[in-house]
Design a protein around this motif. Structure first.
Motif, PDB file in Angstrom:
ATOM      1  N   UNK A 276      -1.135 -10.294 -12.577  1.00  0.00           N
ATOM      2  CA  UNK A 276      -1.325 -10.741 -11.226  1.00  0.00           C
ATOM      3  C   UNK A 276      -0.403 -10.525 -10.177  1.00  0.00           C
ATOM      4  N   UNK A 277       0.961 -10.968 -10.745  1.00  0.00           N
ATOM      5  CA  UNK A 277       1.792 -10.663  -9.881  1.00  0.00           C
ATOM      6  C   UNK A 277       2.390  -8.993  -9.695  1.00  0.00           C
ATOM      7  N   UNK A 278       2.264  -8.559 -10.664  1.00  0.00           N
ATOM      8  CA  UNK A 278       2.635  -6.968 -10.743  1.00  0.00           C
ATOM      9  C   UNK A 278       1.584  -6.475  -9.731  1.00  0.00           C
ATOM     10  N   UNK A 279       0.200  -6.776  -9.755  1.00  0.00           N
ATOM     11  CA  UNK A 279      -0.743  -6.119  -8.978  1.00  0.00           C
ATOM     12  C   UNK A 279      -0.317  -6.297  -7.590  1.00  0.00           C
ATOM     13  N   UNK A 280      -0.096  -7.711  -7.197  1.00  0.00           N
ATOM     14  CA  UNK A 280       0.464  -8.234  -6.039  1.00  0.00           C
ATOM     15  C   UNK A 280       1.600  -7.394  -5.161  1.00  0.00           C
ATOM     16  N   UNK A 281       2.308  -7.435  -5.791  1.00  0.00           N
ATOM     17  CA  UNK A 281       3.754  -6.665  -5.435  1.00  0.00           C
ATOM     18  C   UNK A 281       3.704  -5.273  -5.399  1.00  0.00           C
ATOM     19  N   UNK A 282       2.744  -4.407  -6.167  1.00  0.00           N
ATOM     20  CA  UNK A 282       2.464  -3.265  -6.243  1.00  0.00           C
ATOM     21  C   UNK A 282       1.664  -2.847  -4.981  1.00  0.00           C
ATOM     22  N   UNK A 283       0.701  -3.637  -4.631  1.00  0.00           N
ATOM     23  CA  UNK A 283      -0.122  -3.684  -3.326  1.00  0.00           C
ATOM     24  C   UNK A 283       0.580  -3.687  -2.208  1.00  0.00           C
ATOM     25  N   UNK A 284       1.586  -4.798  -2.049  1.00  0.00           N
ATOM     26  CA  UNK A 284       2.421  -4.997  -0.960  1.00  0.00           C
ATOM     27  C   UNK A 284       3.542  -3.681  -0.663  1.00  0.00           C
ATOM     28  N   UNK A 285       3.927  -3.129  -1.959  1.00  0.00           N
ATOM     29  CA  UNK A 285       4.505  -1.892  -1.747  1.00  0.00           C
ATOM     30  C   UNK A 285       3.877  -0.733  -1.062  1.00  0.00           C
ATOM     31  N   UNK A 286       2.552  -0.675  -1.553  1.00  0.00           N
ATOM     32  CA  UNK A 286       1.706   0.415  -1.247  1.00  0.00           C
ATOM     33  C   UNK A 286       1.403   0.395   0.267  1.00  0.00           C
ATOM     34  N   UNK A 287       1.278  -0.705   0.817  1.00  0.00           N
ATOM     35  CA  UNK A 287       0.890  -0.881   2.179  1.00  0.00           C
ATOM     36  C   UNK A 287       2.023  -0.869   3.052  1.00  0.00           C
ATOM     37  N   UNK A 288       3.135  -1.183   2.679  1.00  0.00           N
ATOM     38  CA  UNK A 288       4.484  -1.059   3.397  1.00  0.00           C
ATOM     39  C   UNK A 288       4.765  -2.513   4.288  1.00  0.00           C
ATOM     40  N   UNK A 289       5.983  -2.631   4.804  1.00  0.00           N
ATOM     41  CA  UNK A 289       6.476  -3.701   5.400  1.00  0.00           C
ATOM     42  C   UNK A 289       5.626  -3.962   6.632  1.00  0.00           C
ATOM     43  N   UNK A 290       5.407  -3.045   7.307  1.00  0.00           N
ATOM     44  CA  UNK A 290       4.918  -3.124   8.708  1.00  0.00           C
ATOM     45  C   UNK A 290       3.454  -3.645   8.624  1.00  0.00           C
ATOM     46  N   UNK A 291       2.902  -3.032   7.776  1.00  0.00           N
ATOM     47  CA  UNK A 291       1.289  -3.503   7.493  1.00  0.00           C
ATOM     48  C   UNK A 291       0.851  -4.668   7.025  1.00  0.00           C
ATOM     49  N   UNK A 292       2.043  -5.087   6.009  1.00  0.00           N
ATOM     50  CA  UNK A 292       1.923  -6.579   5.072  1.00  0.00           C
ATOM     51  C   UNK A 292       2.177  -7.449   6.332  1.00  0.00           C
ATOM     52  N   UNK A 293       3.054  -7.189   7.247  1.00  0.00           N
ATOM     53  CA  UNK A 293       3.493  -8.154   8.351  1.00  0.00           C
ATOM     54  C   UNK A 293       2.430  -8.498   9.288  1.00  0.00           C
ATOM     55  N   UNK A 294       1.650  -7.646   9.554  1.00  0.00           N
ATOM     56  CA  UNK A 294       0.302  -7.864  10.361  1.00  0.00           C
ATOM     57  C   UNK A 294      -0.456  -8.689   9.761  1.00  0.00           C
ATOM     58  N   UNK A 295      -0.529  -8.739   8.446  1.00  0.00           N
ATOM     59  CA  UNK A 295      -1.587  -9.647   7.663  1.00  0.00           C
ATOM     60  C   UNK A 295      -0.976 -10.772   7.058  1.00  0.00           C
ATOM     61  N   UNK A 296       0.135 -11.239   7.295  1.00  0.00           N
ATOM     62  CA  UNK A 296       0.871 -12.314   6.704  1.00  0.00           C
ATOM     63  C   UNK A 296       0.253 -13.625   6.842  1.00  0.00           C
ATOM     64  N   UNK A 297      -0.081 -13.887   7.950  1.00  0.00           N
ATOM     65  CA  UNK A 297      -0.802 -15.225   8.282  1.00  0.00           C
ATOM     66  C   UNK A 297      -2.243 -15.365   7.458  1.00  0.00           C
ATOM     67  N   UNK A 298      -2.945 -14.182   7.319  1.00  0.00           N
ATOM     68  CA  UNK A 298      -4.119 -14.097   6.657  1.00  0.00           C
ATOM     69  C   UNK A 298      -3.986 -14.446   5.074  1.00  0.00           C
ATOM     70  N   UNK A 299      -2.856 -13.729   4.479  1.00  0.00           N
ATOM     71  CA  UNK A 299      -2.386 -13.969   3.215  1.00  0.00           C
ATOM     72  C   UNK A 299      -2.147 -15.411   2.879  1.00  0.00           C
TER      73      UNK A 299
END
Length: 348
Positions: A182-205
């Motif tokens: 589960x943690x591996x899938x989560x961090x790989x997904x974050x890396x795939x999206x990139x920091x800029x895209x992840x920061x846009x959805x941080x509140x939703x996460x």
């Protein structure tokens, strides 16, 4: 008279012959800018390459597929009541997998995990092949993937905390493997999206993770309150002495049942089991192949021994004679008929 004609080739003068030898033959020289570059031979098919994003999505699909297989196995065990094979930690896996924490609002937790891993695996495969279905686009699929992996990581964090506090003396290989995936899938997904895209959805996460943890906590608190009174039930094992003497027929029948491998399954707290033994009497009861399903006593959540589980009992007592199952207390004459008892001694 034949006439002979002779033709003589014109002769060149010596000066003409010298000119012919020395004069160069004219030819056309191509200008440098018209020279063709060297040709390169190559295949007519375009070269194909796999982008890093495709490899990432394939990795996500593979890891989620492994989690799907693991949770499918645990779901099967949960539905059938079998014990899990624990490669690490011995039999303590069952302590966790059979606890109240393996149920969420009446639904087996492995079944929920199987659905989550299946969703992530399907999204990973579709993103890797760029063949999205159901009318969703790539950004929507990535958003769903991020939400699913966030939920799984939050749930795994909650379960790891529970494992360390509630089951400190137990080990659960499958719990740790699922948390790692589960943690591996989560961090790989974050890396795939990139920091800029992840920061846009941080509140939703954060909102998704909070909802998951609150849901699990509510489920377990409600199950504890509903079973708090039952959790205190504990019956230590005790043996009941039979004082009634056996009749010749009962003793002969008991020996016959023993000789053909007939078995009686029961529980020490079952009154009908005791009455069945009283029918045989003191001496004959000792000849029976009796299987006690709770030899270590009974408390809420205690499972029967493996022999009783394998027999798939519906209640106590249960007789299995020549492959035939007889549930409940039986008359001696019925046992004699089913077992093929034909001795001369008849019931009095």
């Amino acid at each position: 008279m034949a006439t002979t004609f002779a033709f003589a080739a014109p002769s060149l003068s010596s000066s003409s012959r010298a000119f012919a030898r020395r004069a160069p033959i004219p030819y056309h020289r191509s200008p440098n800018h018209l020279r063709l570059p060297p040709l390169k031979c190559s295949s007519s098919e375009p070269e194909t390459s796999v982008s890093p994003a495709d490899w990432t999505h394939k990795f996500i699909a593979g890891a989620a597929g492994l989690g799907f297989l693991e949770t499918s196995y645990l779901t099967y065990l949960k539905l059938t009541g079998d014990d899990a094979f624990c490669p690490v930690g011995g039999g303590t896996c069952s302590d966790v997998l059979n606890s109240d924490y393996a149920i969420v609002f009446g639904i087996p937790l492995p079944l929920i995990g199987m659905a989550a891993y299946g969703l992530v695996a399907a999204l990973g495969l579709q993103l890797a092949s760029d063949k999205l279905r159901f009318g969703i686009n790539k950004s929507t699929a990535q958003a769903v993937l991020l939400g699913a992996t966030t939920s799984m990581a939050a749930a795994s964090a909650y379960f790891l905390y529970t494992l360390s506090t509630r089951f400190s003396d137990s080990s659960c290989f499958y719990c740790l493997l699922s948390a790692f995936l589960s943690f591996t899938l989560f961090f790989v997904t974050l890396k795939d999206l990139g920091l800029q895209e992840v920061s846009k959805t941080l509140g939703l996460q954060l909102l998704v993770a909070t909802i998951v943890i609150l849901t699990l906590n509510t489920s377990y608190n409600s199950s504890k309150s509903g079973s708090s009174s039952l959790a205190e039930i504990e019956l230590p094992y005790y043996a009941t002495e039979i004082t009634t003497p056996s009749s010749p027929f009962a003793l002969s029948l008991a020996r016959h049942l023993h000789s053909i491998g007939a078995k009686m399954y029961g529980a020490f707290w079952c009154s009908h089991c005791q009455e069945q033994k009283v029918m045989f009497g003191r001496e004959a009861a000792k000849e029976l192949d009796y299987v006690e399903c709770f030899p270590e006593g009974y408390r809420t959540g205690t499972k029967m021994i493996k022999a009783c589980i394998d027999a798939k009992l519906d209640g106590f007592p249960t007789w299995i004679i020549n492959g035939q199952v007889l549930s409940g207390e039986q008359e001696l004459s019925e046992l004699a008929e089913v077992s093929g008892y034909k001795e001369s001694v008849q019931p009095s």
